[in-house]
Design a protein around this motif. Structure first.
Motif, PDB file in Angstrom:
ATOM      1  N   CYS A   1      15.753  -3.838  -1.979  1.00 22.14           N
ATOM      2  CA  CYS A   1      15.081  -2.560  -1.759  1.00 22.14           C
ATOM      3  C   CYS A   1      13.706  -2.595  -2.401  1.00 22.14           C
ATOM      4  N   ASN A   2      12.826  -1.732  -1.929  1.00 18.65           N
ATOM      5  CA  ASN A   2      11.465  -1.668  -2.467  1.00 18.65           C
ATOM      6  C   ASN A   2      10.928  -0.262  -2.270  1.00 18.65           C
ATOM      7  N   ARG A   3       9.622  -0.103  -2.268  1.00 17.51           N
ATOM      8  CA  ARG A   3       9.052   1.240  -2.121  1.00 17.51           C
ATOM      9  C   ARG A   3       9.098   1.729  -0.672  1.00 17.51           C
ATOM     10  N   LYS A   4       9.354   0.840   0.291  1.00 15.86           N
ATOM     11  CA  LYS A   4       9.544   1.235   1.691  1.00 15.86           C
ATOM     12  C   LYS A   4      11.024   1.476   1.968  1.00 15.86           C
ATOM     13  N   LEU A   5      11.848   0.465   1.719  1.00 12.55           N
ATOM     14  CA  LEU A   5      13.303   0.582   1.865  1.00 12.55           C
ATOM     15  C   LEU A   5      13.848   1.036   0.516  1.00 12.55           C
TER      16      LEU A   5
ATOM     17  N   ASP B   1       0.808  -1.229   0.000  1.00 10.11           N
ATOM     18  CA  ASP B   1       0.000   0.000   0.000  1.00 10.11           C
ATOM     19  C   ASP B   1       0.841   1.278   0.000  1.00 10.11           C
ATOM     20  N   ILE B   2       2.111   1.183  -0.324  1.00  9.68           N
ATOM     21  CA  ILE B   2       2.959   2.371  -0.425  1.00  9.68           C
ATOM     22  C   ILE B   2       3.132   2.724  -1.897  1.00  9.68           C
ATOM     23  N   GLY B   3       3.019   3.997  -2.212  1.00  6.35           N
ATOM     24  CA  GLY B   3       3.082   4.449  -3.593  1.00  6.35           C
ATOM     25  C   GLY B   3       4.480   4.440  -4.171  1.00  6.35           C
ATOM     26  N   PRO B   4       4.624   4.992  -5.371  1.00 10.71           N
ATOM     27  CA  PRO B   4       5.930   5.014  -6.043  1.00 10.71           C
ATOM     28  C   PRO B   4       6.968   5.783  -5.239  1.00 10.71           C
ATOM     29  N   ILE B   5       8.222   5.447  -5.465  1.00 11.29           N
ATOM     30  CA  ILE B   5       9.327   6.145  -4.811  1.00 11.29           C
ATOM     31  C   ILE B   5       9.315   7.605  -5.254  1.00 11.29           C
TER      32      ILE B   5
ATOM     33  N   SER C   1       6.406   6.510   6.129  1.00  8.87           N
ATOM     34  CA  SER C   1       7.649   7.098   5.616  1.00  8.87           C
ATOM     35  C   SER C   1       8.526   6.059   4.924  1.00  8.87           C
ATOM     36  N   ARG C   2       9.402   6.546   4.063  1.00  4.88           N
ATOM     37  CA  ARG C   2      10.389   5.680   3.391  1.00  4.88           C
ATOM     38  C   ARG C   2      11.643   5.615   4.258  1.00  4.88           C
ATOM     39  N   ILE C   3      12.418   4.559   4.074  1.00  3.24           N
ATOM     40  CA  ILE C   3      13.646   4.341   4.831  1.00  3.24           C
ATOM     41  C   ILE C   3      14.832   4.295   3.876  1.00  3.24           C
ATOM     42  N   ALA C   4      15.886   5.009   4.241  1.00  3.15           N
ATOM     43  CA  ALA C   4      17.173   4.918   3.538  1.00  3.15           C
ATOM     44  C   ALA C   4      18.220   4.570   4.586  1.00  3.15           C
ATOM     45  N   MET C   5      18.845   3.406   4.441  1.00  9.15           N
ATOM     46  CA  MET C   5      19.823   2.954   5.430  1.00  9.15           C
ATOM     47  C   MET C   5      21.238   3.277   4.964  1.00  9.15           C
TER      48      MET C   5
END
Length: 785
Positions: free
Chosen positions: A203-207, A180-184, A264-268
């Protein structure tokens, strides 16, 4: 060197900086062949070239490029990192003489040895095996009960990006699913780096991003974004984990897991291994994160045994340039409490977070002969009978003839008689720090013991360590006296340790955790740190799926784990900051910080004043503005915006000269110069949401200035000041009413502090609150003598 030459130069050195796992081997080999006087130094050169964020090929300032060219012509394998996006500089292997020479070069702000930072966990107090976590029903956290609706409101899709500097991430965790998360977001410029156990499909639209770095010195676990420690995965899940029903640690703390900002999106940015986090690598991650386009940066790490100067503090340096670019930086306060002046991450452009407890507890009680129950805390899956049928012994009673008493009391293996330990539950003291609970359990197990009861100093606070399948629990010294009395009055004392039960609605909560570092800052008493407190004790959040070290025999590895530290408090606030940012995308980092601080609470679930673990009344040195709330920051009424000139003046008052500041800052106002009269006392006047005054005596008054911005959205509105004034102090607000005619209007006021006694004897704490009947905007103040 022209722009074309710089681009060619960069392409020739790129392989020496961050790009491949072979870099680590090269740097390590170089280290082995270098004299003992050679080590990695950071060469910090202030702001980056003006177009470094927007150009397709990152540019270097001319003086930066010349210095690198000179270095590489002499030492081909010296370079470790280049900083060119958010700020300028590099890290390189230098001799001490070369470092001194670099420091004298034009454009160089500072040169300092590469410091090793630590994850802000509770290792020093051995509260938990992995020293990291937290959760709370009344506050946003990585897990909550199914009927808990206190998580801040959020949309299922958000463009807010949280960058996390930590130990990496376990991408397969359900906390990072992108359902249910939209495009990056199209503005995202980051990448998903590959490793032997990590591909772009992880990686995906969350990570949406994952980077790792080669430090030049640490080679273990450093060739992939994957988390092999657990800390980074836990932090990421706490800040922005997706909603996961049915989460628990083997049935404990059961509920629905979710981060503070699930949309929110995550960037590690993997900057740490189990060995620590090098400052040069932290700077490299800041540099990338600024260019990648994150909105929030979360750092659950920092100094511990020392507080670096601003010119040699990679976190302060990187955060300064991130805030310049509109990124709010949230950091942990450290775990060196409860002593004063231990707080880390003291720069005013950071939002510094202390740790508190919550209203959930993990009880593992001791039952003595006669069925007397003694309260204990710990997380174990004990298989012992519930009836007290097991022999009980104090470790000191099993001391060998040639052993020292402290070692025996603390369950040192070599100090105990195996025949006296075998088959018994053993009471171990915990007053010798070199013995961790893991050490003590292993010692007892190796001698044939079947369980451990740890007795702890009441003032240290008791919290639940994770012991796995081994029967173990911790009790305070007051309760330990009952056990010792029972042992001394009974010929054959017996006991059992019950498996852990989750206790909810625990009171009082929150309290400030014993380990949480305290203010004031050792660097300057004129900025109050920490800024805020958040849950940091016994937090359940995502965990690497292959960690057999925390897996009891016969069980599958846990998908979630319970750990503690200011490391866990920090991402709670990062998640709230992301939620505020998503609903107020034009707000500056300082406006978001202000909204979080001025809406904090100072009241616990008994409707009483928040206390510390030792039951004393908490002060701003313990928790800053108070305990973070989840909805208050979304409608703060007024905000204190700390603008560029505030931070530049802070640097002046801190001791920097005008020329150095102009090198550091990306932009400075026309004609900017440090005031002729620049001293530390004037730091109190930067436009901060709290007020701190130092070296106050009874024969003076201090006039402090502040400016607030109306964000109430109500058009014409009037805010009235009220002051909670401590004994011995007079506080006058001028004017005491602020009349706003429109939204976003700014108005200034003054606060005059004067003493009502000739010789104040202790630091004084109070608060100033602006209210319009709908909003309460509270600023704590500290007047130190």
């Amino acid at each position: 060197m022209g722009m074309k030459g710089i681009s060619i130069f960069l392409s020739t050195v790129a392989v020496l900086s961050l790009g491949s796992s072979s870099t680590t081997s090269t740097a390590k080999a170089s280290s082995d062949q270098t004299s003992n006087s050679s080590r990695v130094y950071v060469v910090y050169m202030g702001s980056a070239a003006p177009n470094s964020l927007t150009s397709t090929r990152a540019s270097l300032r001319t003086d930066h490029a010349h210095l690198l060219t000179s270095l590489l012509s002499r030492k081909a394998n010296a370079l470790v990192h280049i900083y060119r996006h958010g700020f300028s500089g590099f890290a390189a292997r230098l001799s001490e003489e070369e470092a001194r020479s670099m420091a004298r070069k034009p454009g160089v702000v500072s040169v300092f040895p590469d410091p090793l930072f630590k994850l802000h966990t509770t290792h020093s107090w051995d509260f938990l095996k992995y020293q990291t976590a937290l959760e709370i029903h009344s506050f946003p956290d990585s897990i909550s009960d199914d009927d808990d609706d206190s998580t801040p409101p959020h949309t299922s899709v958000s463009d807010t990006i949280i960058g996390i500097l930590d130990t990496g991430i376990w991408p397969e965790s359900e906390s990072f699913n992108d359902k249910d998360i939209g495009p990056i977001p199209s503005r995202w410029r980051g990448t998903c780096m590959k490793g032997p156990d990590f591909t772009s499909s992880n990686c995906n639209r969350k990570l949406i991003g994952a980077r790792f770095y080669n430090s030049g010195d640490l080679i273990t676990d450093n060739d992939s974004p994957r988390d092999l420690v657990g800390h980074g995965t836990h932090v990421a899940g706490t800040a922005a984990g997706s909603v996961v029903p049915g989460a628990s640690y083997y049935g404990l703390a059961a509920g629905t897991a979710k981060g503070g900002s699930p949309g929110s999106r995550i960037a590690m940015y993997k900057v740490c291994t189990a060995e620590g986090c090098f400052g040069s690598t932290i700077l490299a991650a800041f540099d990338d994160a600024i260019r990648d386009g994150v909105d929030v940066l979360s750092l659950s790490l920092g100094s511990s045994s020392y507080q670096p100067d601003l010119t040699s503090d990679p976190i302060a340096i990187g955060a300064f340039h991130a805030v310049e670019q509109g990124i709010i930086v949230v950091s942990s306060a450290g775990n060196d409490g409860p002593k004063r002046e231990t707080v880390a991450n003291f720069a005013p452009w950071l939002l510094t977070v202390a740790a508190s407890t919550m209203d959930r507890n993990f009880e593992s009680n001791v039952v003595l002969g006669g069925n007397k129950v003694v309260k204990g805390e710990g997380i174990n899956l004990s298989g012992l009978q519930k009836s007290p049928v097991y022999p009980l012994i104090y470790a000191l009673s099993a001391k060998t003839a040639d052993a020292d008493e402290p070692e025996a009391r603390n369950c040192d293996r070599q100090s105990l008689d195996k025949n006296m330990i075998k088959g018994k539950i053993v009471i171990c003291d915990t007053d010798v720090p070199i013995y961790t609970t893991d050490d003590q359990i292993e010692a007892v197990k190796s001698l044939g013991g079947i369980g451990v009861i740890f007795d702890r100093d009441d003032d240290n606070g008791i919290m639940a360590e994770t012991y796995g399948a081994f029967p173990a629990t911790a009790i305070n010294l007051k309760d330990a006296k009952h056990i010792f009395s029972y042992i001394n009055s009974t010929r054959n004392p017996v006991a059992t340790i019950l498996p852990t039960e989750t206790v909810t609605k625990y009171k009082p909560a929150p309290t400030i955790a014993y380990f949480s570092s305290r203010g004031p800052s050792a660097a300057t008493n004129n900025i109050l740190k920490p800024d805020i407190a958040a849950p940091g004790v016994d937090i359940l959040a995502a965990w690497p799926g292959n960690d057999t070290a925390v897996t009891p025999a016969g069980k599958e590895p846990p998908k979630f784990n319970v750990i503690s530290g200011t490391s866990m408090a920090c991402p709670h606030v990062s998640g709230i900051a992301a939620t505020v940012k998503s609903q107020n995308p034009t707000w500056s980092p300082s406006a978001i910080r202000s909204a979080i601080m001025t809406t904090a609470t100072q009241t616990n679930n008994l409707k009483a004043t928040i206390t510390t673990d030792s039951s004393s009344i908490a002060t701003p040195y313990d928790y800053g503005a108070g305990e973070v709330t989840t909805t208050g920051p979304l409608q703060p009424g007024l905000v204190y915006e700390t603008d560029t000139i505030d931070y530049l003046n802070y640097l002046c008052y801190y001791g920097f000269d005008t020329s150095k500041i102009k090198t550091i800052a990306r932009t400075t106002p026309n004609g900017f110069a440090c005031p002729e009269d620049s001293k530390a006392d004037y730091i109190s006047n930067i436009n901060y949401p709290s007020i701190a005054i130092s070296k106050f005596n009874g024969n003076e008054s201090r006039n402090i200035r502040r400016k607030v911005t109306n964000v109430a959205g109500d058009g014409e509105v009037v805010f009235t000041a009220t002051v909670d004034t401590p004994s011995g102090l007079s506080v006058k607000v001028i004017p005491d009413k602020l009349h706003f005619s429109k939204n976003n209007q700014k108005l200034s006021y003054q606060v005059v502090f004067s003493s009502t006694t000739s010789a104040p004897k202790e630091d004084m704490f109070g608060s100033l609150t602006w209210s319009n009947g709908k909003h309460k905007v509270r600023s704590p103040f500290v007047v130190s003598i």
